[in-house]
Design a protein around this motif. Structure first.
Motif, PDB file in Angstrom:
ATOM      1  N   GLY B   8       0.838  -1.204   0.000  1.00 17.15           N
ATOM      2  CA  GLY B   8       0.000   0.000   0.000  1.00 17.15           C
ATOM      3  C   GLY B   8       0.864   1.241   0.000  1.00 17.15           C
ATOM      4  N   GLY B  10       0.037   4.494   0.076  1.00 18.49           N
ATOM      5  CA  GLY B  10      -0.871   5.614   0.330  1.00 18.49           C
ATOM      6  C   GLY B  10      -0.157   6.596   1.224  1.00 18.49           C
ATOM      7  N   VAL B  12      -0.006   6.819   4.482  1.00 16.91           N
ATOM      8  CA  VAL B  12       0.688   6.261   5.633  1.00 16.91           C
ATOM      9  C   VAL B  12       1.852   5.364   5.195  1.00 16.91           C
ATOM     10  CG1 VAL B  12       0.396   4.824   7.689  1.00 16.91           C
ATOM     11  CG2 VAL B  12      -1.367   6.491   7.066  1.00 16.91           C
ATOM     12  N   GLU B  36      -1.181  -0.157  -5.504  1.00 18.75           N
ATOM     13  CA  GLU B  36      -2.093  -0.624  -6.542  1.00 18.75           C
ATOM     14  C   GLU B  36      -2.462   0.514  -7.489  1.00 18.75           C
ATOM     15  OE1 GLU B  36      -6.399  -2.765  -6.048  1.00 18.75           O
ATOM     16  OE2 GLU B  36      -5.949  -0.946  -4.917  1.00 18.75           O
ATOM     17  N   GLU B  37      -2.429   1.737  -6.973  1.00 20.82           N
ATOM     18  CA  GLU B  37      -2.791   2.874  -7.817  1.00 20.82           C
ATOM     19  C   GLU B  37      -1.664   3.148  -8.817  1.00 20.82           C
ATOM     20  OE1 GLU B  37      -4.970   6.207  -6.053  1.00 20.82           O
ATOM     21  OE2 GLU B  37      -4.671   5.261  -4.108  1.00 20.82           O
ATOM     22  N   ARG B  44      -4.189  12.536   0.026  1.00 22.65           N
ATOM     23  CA  ARG B  44      -5.626  12.308  -0.108  1.00 22.65           C
ATOM     24  C   ARG B  44      -6.431  13.355   0.668  1.00 22.65           C
ATOM     25  NH1 ARG B  44      -6.620   7.703  -2.257  1.00 22.65           N
ATOM     26  NH2 ARG B  44      -4.944   6.496  -1.336  1.00 22.65           N
ATOM     27  N   VAL B  80      -0.750  -6.375  -4.462  1.00 19.74           N
ATOM     28  CA  VAL B  80      -0.283  -7.584  -3.789  1.00 19.74           C
ATOM     29  C   VAL B  80      -1.493  -8.490  -3.639  1.00 19.74           C
ATOM     30  CG1 VAL B  80       0.666  -8.506  -1.650  1.00 19.74           C
ATOM     31  CG2 VAL B  80       1.571  -6.373  -2.604  1.00 19.74           C
ATOM     32  N   THR B 107      -2.731  -0.814   3.685  1.00 19.17           N
ATOM     33  CA  THR B 107      -3.635  -0.882   2.525  1.00 19.17           C
ATOM     34  C   THR B 107      -4.811   0.077   2.644  1.00 19.17           C
ATOM     35  OG1 THR B 107      -4.639  -2.766   3.625  1.00 19.17           O
ATOM     36  CG2 THR B 107      -3.069  -3.249   1.895  1.00 19.17           C
ATOM     37  N   ARG B 128     -12.542   8.822  -3.419  1.00 16.03           N
ATOM     38  CA  ARG B 128     -11.368   8.356  -2.674  1.00 16.03           C
ATOM     39  C   ARG B 128     -10.065   8.576  -3.427  1.00 16.03           C
ATOM     40  NH1 ARG B 128     -10.162   6.628   2.603  1.00 16.03           N
ATOM     41  NH2 ARG B 128      -8.040   5.845   2.470  1.00 16.03           N
ATOM     42  N   LEU B 160     -16.630  13.906   5.149  1.00 13.82           N
ATOM     43  CA  LEU B 160     -16.289  13.744   3.742  1.00 13.82           C
ATOM     44  C   LEU B 160     -17.436  14.110   2.824  1.00 13.82           C
ATOM     45  CD1 LEU B 160     -14.291  10.499   3.153  1.00 13.82           C
ATOM     46  CD2 LEU B 160     -13.891  12.808   2.337  1.00 13.82           C
ATOM     47  N   GLU B 283      -5.263   3.320   8.064  1.00  7.72           N
ATOM     48  CA  GLU B 283      -6.700   3.048   8.135  1.00  7.72           C
ATOM     49  C   GLU B 283      -7.046   1.567   8.069  1.00  7.72           C
ATOM     50  OE1 GLU B 283      -8.816   5.404   5.289  1.00  7.72           O
ATOM     51  OE2 GLU B 283      -8.892   7.118   6.645  1.00  7.72           O
ATOM     52  N   LEU B 294      -8.320   9.176  10.253  1.00  5.57           N
ATOM     53  CA  LEU B 294      -7.619  10.450  10.094  1.00  5.57           C
ATOM     54  C   LEU B 294      -6.151  10.180   9.843  1.00  5.57           C
ATOM     55  CD1 LEU B 294      -9.080  12.537  13.040  1.00  5.57           C
ATOM     56  CD2 LEU B 294      -9.665  12.721  10.633  1.00  5.57           C
ATOM     57  N   VAL B 295      -5.496  11.139   9.250  1.00  7.33           N
ATOM     58  CA  VAL B 295      -4.139  10.882   8.826  1.00  7.33           C
ATOM     59  C   VAL B 295      -3.141  10.987   9.991  1.00  7.33           C
ATOM     60  CG1 VAL B 295      -3.579  13.215   8.057  1.00  7.33           C
ATOM     61  CG2 VAL B 295      -2.598  11.262   6.895  1.00  7.33           C
ATOM     62  N   LYS B 328     -12.301  21.353   6.493  1.00 10.63           N
ATOM     63  CA  LYS B 328     -11.548  22.332   5.716  1.00 10.63           C
ATOM     64  C   LYS B 328     -12.356  22.884   4.545  1.00 10.63           C
ATOM     65  CE  LYS B 328      -9.051  18.506   3.562  1.00 10.63           C
ATOM     66  NZ  LYS B 328     -10.021  17.522   4.013  1.00 10.63           N
TER      67      LYS B 328
HETATM   68  C1  LIG Z   1     -11.638  13.360   0.248  1.00 11.91           C
HETATM   69  C2  LIG Z   1     -10.963  12.974   1.527  1.00 11.91           C
HETATM   70  C3  LIG Z   1     -10.719  13.954   2.498  1.00 11.91           C
HETATM   71  C4  LIG Z   1     -10.063  13.631   3.692  1.00 11.91           C
HETATM   72  N1  LIG Z   1      -9.849  14.614   4.612  1.00 11.91           N
HETATM   73  C5  LIG Z   1      -9.165  14.316   5.746  1.00 11.91           C
HETATM   74  C6  LIG Z   1      -8.840  15.341   6.697  1.00 11.91           C
HETATM   75  O1  LIG Z   1      -9.195  16.518   6.522  1.00 11.91           O
HETATM   76  N2  LIG Z   1      -8.106  15.018   7.787  1.00 11.91           N
HETATM   77  C7  LIG Z   1      -7.676  13.732   7.997  1.00 11.91           C
HETATM   78  O2  LIG Z   1      -6.976  13.500   8.977  1.00 11.91           O
HETATM   79  N3  LIG Z   1      -7.991  12.742   7.136  1.00 11.91           N
HETATM   80  C8  LIG Z   1      -8.724  13.000   6.004  1.00 11.91           C
HETATM   81  N4  LIG Z   1      -9.012  11.984   5.121  1.00 11.91           N
HETATM   82  C9  LIG Z   1      -8.619  10.599   5.464  1.00 11.91           C
HETATM   83  C10 LIG Z   1      -7.168  10.317   5.057  1.00 11.91           C
HETATM   84  O3  LIG Z   1      -7.001  10.570   3.699  1.00 11.91           O
HETATM   85  C11 LIG Z   1      -6.832   8.902   5.386  1.00 11.91           C
HETATM   86  O4  LIG Z   1      -6.908   8.756   6.775  1.00 11.91           O
HETATM   87  C12 LIG Z   1      -5.433   8.500   4.930  1.00 11.91           C
HETATM   88  O5  LIG Z   1      -5.307   8.640   3.557  1.00 11.91           O
HETATM   89  C13 LIG Z   1      -5.155   7.074   5.330  1.00 11.91           C
HETATM   90  O6  LIG Z   1      -3.912   6.660   4.818  1.00 11.91           O
HETATM   91  P1  LIG Z   1      -3.586   5.139   4.473  1.00 11.91           P
HETATM   92  O7  LIG Z   1      -2.226   5.147   3.932  1.00 11.91           O
HETATM   93  O8  LIG Z   1      -3.922   4.338   5.633  1.00 11.91           O
HETATM   94  O9  LIG Z   1      -4.607   4.779   3.335  1.00 11.91           O
HETATM   95  P2  LIG Z   1      -4.622   5.249   1.809  1.00 11.91           P
HETATM   96  O10 LIG Z   1      -4.153   6.645   1.702  1.00 11.91           O
HETATM   97  O11 LIG Z   1      -5.973   4.921   1.317  1.00 11.91           O
HETATM   98  O12 LIG Z   1      -3.560   4.336   1.108  1.00 11.91           O
HETATM   99  C14 LIG Z   1      -3.719   2.957   0.923  1.00 11.91           C
HETATM  100  C15 LIG Z   1      -3.139   2.603  -0.413  1.00 11.91           C
HETATM  101  O13 LIG Z   1      -2.936   1.219  -0.470  1.00 11.91           O
HETATM  102  C16 LIG Z   1      -3.292   0.731  -1.736  1.00 11.91           C
HETATM  103  N5  LIG Z   1      -3.598  -0.698  -1.623  1.00 11.91           N
HETATM  104  C17 LIG Z   1      -4.630  -1.269  -0.966  1.00 11.91           C
HETATM  105  N6  LIG Z   1      -4.535  -2.600  -1.063  1.00 11.91           N
HETATM  106  C18 LIG Z   1      -3.426  -2.885  -1.782  1.00 11.91           C
HETATM  107  C19 LIG Z   1      -2.802  -4.098  -2.236  1.00 11.91           C
HETATM  108  N7  LIG Z   1      -3.307  -5.266  -1.944  1.00 11.91           N
HETATM  109  N8  LIG Z   1      -1.668  -3.998  -2.969  1.00 11.91           N
HETATM  110  C20 LIG Z   1      -1.138  -2.804  -3.266  1.00 11.91           C
HETATM  111  N9  LIG Z   1      -1.696  -1.630  -2.878  1.00 11.91           N
HETATM  112  C21 LIG Z   1      -2.828  -1.688  -2.136  1.00 11.91           C
HETATM  113  C22 LIG Z   1      -4.479   1.576  -2.105  1.00 11.91           C
HETATM  114  O14 LIG Z   1      -4.688   1.582  -3.493  1.00 11.91           O
HETATM  115  C23 LIG Z   1      -4.048   2.934  -1.553  1.00 11.91           C
HETATM  116  O15 LIG Z   1      -3.321   3.655  -2.530  1.00 11.91           O
HETATM  117  C24 LIG Z   1      -9.676  12.278   3.935  1.00 11.91           C
HETATM  118  C25 LIG Z   1      -9.928  11.303   2.969  1.00 11.91           C
HETATM  119  C26 LIG Z   1     -10.562  11.639   1.770  1.00 11.91           C
HETATM  120  C27 LIG Z   1     -10.838  10.551   0.758  1.00 11.91           C
END
Ligand SMILES: Cc1cc2nc3c(=O)[nH]c(=O)nc-3n(C[C@H](O)[C@H](O)[C@H](O)COP(=O)(O)OP(=O)(O)OC[C@H]3O[C@@H](n4cnc5c(N)ncnc54)[C@H](O)[C@@H]3O)c2cc1C
Ligand code: SF4
Ligand code: SF4
Ligand code: FES
Lengths: 125, 838
Positions: B8, B10, B12, B36-37, B44, B80, B107, B128, B160, B283, B294-295, B328
């Protein structure tokens, strides 16, 4: 090839061959400038009333090669008399022609004298 | 060399890499990260910014080269597909196998789409990824091409969903937010604050439908409506589902890791899953039986996992996680922190509410009245950062805690100084930057201004919510070090614009030299102070730019806009954009006669380019003879009041927007201000005149006009803020007179109204007190001053062409009638343009 910039060469008082009678003192605003034509040259002339001095320089701004310096505001940068180009506010010393706020080449400056209400600019040709 | 595989890429997952490579120990490890993206990780949280510029690169957390430079193998566009725990390998969707010593699951989650009949129809989207947004934009464009009144619904009224609502509005569709619960943002707000928020959102054009369960989605192939009950149907052309998230735990489930009942991979406070070689962060991680959407908590988890893997086993995830959030959305302040709702057993709540101003503030205080436990702010979250800090750091609060939320006019206290915060206070929670670190980089000389503080510490680079506080800390620290944060106008004066205003007014100076000789530093002025004082003279004495033309900026000196090759453009005033065919023909004929490049400006006027200095007065003589006057497009002054046709023609119009727009434009024409001023008047809330993008905007509503102030386009677009509602024409003029005059008196040089009102201490509320309630007792003076300017208006061009002395100014040479011989024009479509610059 001769560019328009090559037409303008700084002229020292000691090299003046021609004192060109440009215009009446009244034609220039106080603490401001106007442009005069000498042969194929455009020369900006400034009446720096606050310093009781006159300055002349090329009207051509070396930044983008436009004939605009006579329309710029004058003033001083830590005591150095200067003109600010109206287009992007590059500033040039009226004493030496040096660019004060970036690294453009200096502009050509010319001697000026005032006699009987007329402004004369000195050229070496 | 140990192998770390991150699944993943993303927010995090990326943060994990960033924190990992910053450790000295990382040289013993090799990181491979799979995403995956199709692109590297992006921000995000600020996804909605993609609607503005469609610039995916701008959102990147780091460019692809960053990974290579830091010895991280980035593999994008490859999912993956399988984890084999016994052999410690993973397999990708492309059937490639990799082995790991440590596996990190990052992920994230995917949008939850409830199983409603018809959700698979065309026109139903989730929110998303960048691809989601691209698809939405394309679809919205299609709708907009087919009809002018397209509608989109958002399923879900949470954080959201409301953000999506705003995006829909910006896409030009009519937004409808459909929420299952009986209130908006059910997780963060209590019912009263939700109601206040709802009123506010409705006033900016969001339609809200509460307590609605969607039975099915109607339409033949593509969505046309949502059905809630038998006779309860909402016609929509598009739907965005924002009904919560589901952790993407499919990989974890398949390989038998422990997962929660409602999803998420169970982790302990070291971020380890039920397999000690596998970590989960972000997440996807179920910590304390919770998914933290949240991030900031995700970043903390990344940090813990990094430390654990390199052997720093003391680093643990705290049990309490701060879930404070600030929405925001531009124009709507909403924030909640700590415990927003609190059972009476733990403490008591203090609530301040003002429904007409869309204001609600609640704080929860411990029984002994000593600690702030949480709160909710709607309508005005200016104090969020400070209250949040007070809460986080358990700082002392006033004996009467109500002072924390009451307006200062009603006995509220100004919140403590940022410098009172303890050094450990976390200012930026996204990047975990403390107050001590911020002040530290300034004290050590590493950083000297806000920009360098941000680049040294990374504070403010996450969600950006802490930026104002970082700026305050920076300024306060600089000040404490004796480094003056100067706002004097230039080297020739030790005064700022407001000081000079008072000096000129009180001393009655009428020339630049008087001011400079009496209050200057002994120099001779420059291109900063000259036009500034010229503008002040215009405001104070109603002077036109002809009075002392040598201190005017080039544009004001020649009453035209200087263009690229030193020629000028000419813009006559067309009040409200209303013009008779005869005048239009006259404009065309004059443009043709002088061979001027002709274009309609962004302010919907007609701009004639390429006039030489010598031509300007000739052109103006002709324009004036056809009834035109100066449009002041060259001045820091009123430009246009843009109008829609309103009730004169429009079938929706509620009032005469053109008539009122013309009246306002004619009223304020010619006045000089710190910066340009634009106005707009719309005949109804459809806002065709884009009035909220202007310094002042009016929208006709039932019972009068809504007045908005402080908007602008330009480099930092801002929507004007609602200032007064349902007021009549006379009241609009009264408030505007006061507002503009107050702005002209107190703003900094070249400060637009938006920046001015944002930085006014006390903000919009203070402004309302001054303008509407006349708190300072100056309203009458302001009105009088404005009336004087209005009465003494004179068209500068009419002055100039009627005075032979002034006409002399418009010669290229003082000793020749010739024109500038350096001008070269080249053809451009059917017109001409100056030769391009090299
Ligand atoms: C429009 C929007 C507004 C937001 N606003 C806020 C805010 O104001 N404040 C805040 O704190 N949070 C906000 N968030 C939430 C924040 O974006 C998330 O908490 C954060 O992105 C989580 O990070 P992550 O890395 O856990 O997940 P993600 O950023 O979703 O990253 C996970 C990544 O893993 C990839 N993946 C999944 N499975 C696989 C696999 N099997 N193989 C390879 N890749 C894989 C996915 O494609 C993705 O790219 C918002 C979210 C959105 C959508
Ligand atoms: S804003 Fe003006 S033009 Fe647009 S719909 Fe309303 S009244 Fe009509
Ligand atoms: S956006 Fe830039 S290029 Fe365009 S007119 Fe404005 S200043 Fe000039
Ligand atoms: S052309 Fe003179 S500063 Fe650019």
């Amino acid at each position: 090839m001769e560019t328009i910039l090559d037409k303008y060469k700084a002229t020292e008082l000691t090299n003046v061959k021609v004192w060109f009678k440009a215009a009446s003192v009244k034609d220039f605003p106080k603490d401001g400038g106007a442009c005069i034509k000498y042969k194929d040259k455009q020369i900006a002339v400034f009446n720096f009333t606050r310093l009781n001095k006159w300055y002349a320089c090329q009207n051509l701004c070396p930044h983008k090669m436009e004939m605009v310096l006579s329309r710029g505001m004058i003033g001083d940068d830590k005591g150095i008399p200067k003109v600010a180009c109206p287009l992007h506010k590059k500033t040039f010393s009226l004493e030496t022609g040096e660019n004060l706020n970036s690294d453009l080449n200096a502009i050509a400056v010319y001697p000026v004298k005032v006699e009987e209400g007329y402004v004369y600019v000195g050229f070496d040709e | 060399m140990q192998q770390v595989i991150v699944v993943g890429n993303g927010m995090v997952g990326y943060k994990f890499c960033e924190k990992f490579v910053a450790q000295a120990e990382s040289k013993d490890f090799k990181i491979t990260i799979f995403g995956e993206e199709p692109r590297p990780a992006y921000d995000r949280v600020h996804l909605s910014e993609f609607f503005e510029n469609q610039d995916a690169k701008a959102l990147e957390m780091a460019p692809a080269e960053w990974y290579a430079e830091h010895n991280v193998d980035l593999i994008t566009g490859e999912r993956v597909a399988d984890i084999n725990r016994s052999s410690k390998t993973i397999t990708t969707a492309k059937d490639r196998e990799f082995s790991y010593d440590y596996l990190v699951l990052a992920t994230g989650s995917s949008p939850f789409v409830p199983p409603i009949k018809g959700v698979e129809k065309e026109g139903v989207f989730v929110y998303r990824t960048i691809e989601d947004l691209e698809d939405m934009l394309a679809y919205a464009a299609k709708i907009n091409a087919e009809k002018s009144d397209g509608r989109a619904a958002i399923l879900g009224g949470g954080l959201l969903g409301l953000e999506a609502g705003k995006a829909v509005l910006d896409m030009g569709l009519e937004p409808h937010v459909v929420e299952f619960a009986s209130k908006l943002m059910p997780r963060q707000l209590d019912s009263r604050s939700s109601q206040v928020l709802q009123l506010k959102l409705e006033s900016i054009g969001l339609n809200i439908h509460l307590s609605k369960a969607t039975n099915q989605i109607l339409g033949d192939g593509k969505i046309t409506a949502m059905e809630f009950g038998e006779d309860d149907v909402l016609d929509v052309d598009m739907l965005i589902v924002s009904a919560g998230i589901r952790p993407r735990d499919e990989l974890a489930r398949a390989c038998g890791l422990e997962v929660g009942v409602r999803g998420g991979v169970v982790v302990d406070n070291t971020m380890k899953t039920s397999d000690a070689h596998i970590y989960a962060i972000g997440e996807i991680a179920l910590y304390n039986q919770m998914i933290y959407g949240l991030v900031a908590p995700g970043y903390d988890m990344a940090d813990v996992a990094v430390q654990q893997i390199i052997g720093n086993t003391d680093k643990l995830m705290p049990a309490d996680i701060d879930m404070s959030t600030k929405l925001k959305l531009i124009g709507v302040d909403v924030a909640s922190f700590g415990e927003p709702f609190m059972p009476a057993s733990k403490g008591h709540s203090i609530i301040f509410e003002n429904k007409t101003q869309h204001l609600y503030k609640r704080i929860n205080v411990s029984h002994d009245g000593k600690k702030l436990l949480g709160g909710i702010l709607v309508g005005d979250a200016a104090d969020y950062s400070m209250l949040h800090q007070v809460y986080l750091n358990g700082m002392a609060i006033p004996e009467d805690p109500a002072q924390l939320i009451l307006p200062t006019s009603e006995g509220g206290a100004l919140l403590g100084d940022v410098m009172d915060l303890p050094d450990e206070a976390q200012i930026c929670s996204c990047e975990s930057v403390t107050k001590g670190q911020i002040c530290g980089v300034i004290e050590s000389g590493e950083a000297t201004d806000l920009g360098s503080v941000v680049s040294c510490t990374k504070a403010g680079t996450g969600c950006g919510g802490c930026k104002p506080m970082v700026a305050d800390l920076t300024n306060a620290t600089l000040k404490s070090l004796g480094i003056e944060v100067k706002d004097s106008v230039c080297e020739h004066f030790d005064y700022n614009r407001q000081d000079l205003y008072k000096i000129i007014e009180v001393k009655g100076y009428t020339t630049f030299n008087e001011v400079l000789d009496n209050y200057g530093n002994g120099g001779h002025g420059c291109e900063l102070c000259k036009p500034l004082i010229a503008s002040l003279m215009a405001t104070i004495h109603a002077d036109t730019a002809n009075k002392e033309y040598a201190i005017q900026d080039s544009n004001d000196r020649f009453l035209a806009n200087i263009q690229r090759n030193g020629t000028y453009s000419v813009v006559p005033r067309v009040p409200g954009g209303e013009i008779t065919p005869d005048k239009l023909i006259a404009l065309g004929q004059i443009a043709k006669k002088y061979d001027l490049y002709t274009k309609v400006t962004g302010g919907v006027r007609i701009d004639l380019f390429g006039a030489t200095l010598n031509q300007l007065p000739l052109i103006w003589k002709e324009l004036i003879s056809h009834g035109f006057e100066s449009g002041h497009a060259y001045g820091k002054s009123l430009r246009t009041v843009k109008t829609c046709v309103g009730s004169t023609w429009c079938r929706y119009g509620m009032d005469e927007s053109v008539s009122f727009g013309i009246e306002l434009e004619n009223r304020y024409r010619g006045i000089r201000a710190p910066h340009k001023i634009k106005g707009g008047v719309s005949g109804c809330i459809r806002e065709c005149a884009e009035a909220r993008g202007k310094d002042f905007g009016l929208i006709a509503v039932e019972g009068g006009w809504n007045l908005y102030v402080g908007g602008n386009g330009g480099a930092n677009p801002r929507h004007a803020e609602l200032f007064a509602e349902q007021i009549d024409n006379a009241t609009v003029i009264k408030y505007l007179d006061r507002y503009l005059m107050f702005y002209m008196r107190t703003a900094k040089p070249l400060q637009r109204t938006a920046a001015w009102q944002e930085r006014l201490e006390g903000g919009l509320d203070y402004l309302k007190e001054v303008i509407i309630e006349d708190k300072l007792g100056i309203a009458e003076d302001l009105e009088k001053e404005m009336q004087t300017l209005v009465n003494r208006f004179e068209c500068e061009w009419t002055q100039a062409v009627n005075d032979p002395e002034m006409m002399k100014r418009f010669n290229h040479f003082v000793n020749s009638e010739d024109e500038d011989d350096n001008l070269v024009f080249v053809p451009m479509r059917d017109q001409k343009m100056p030769e391009p610059w090299v």
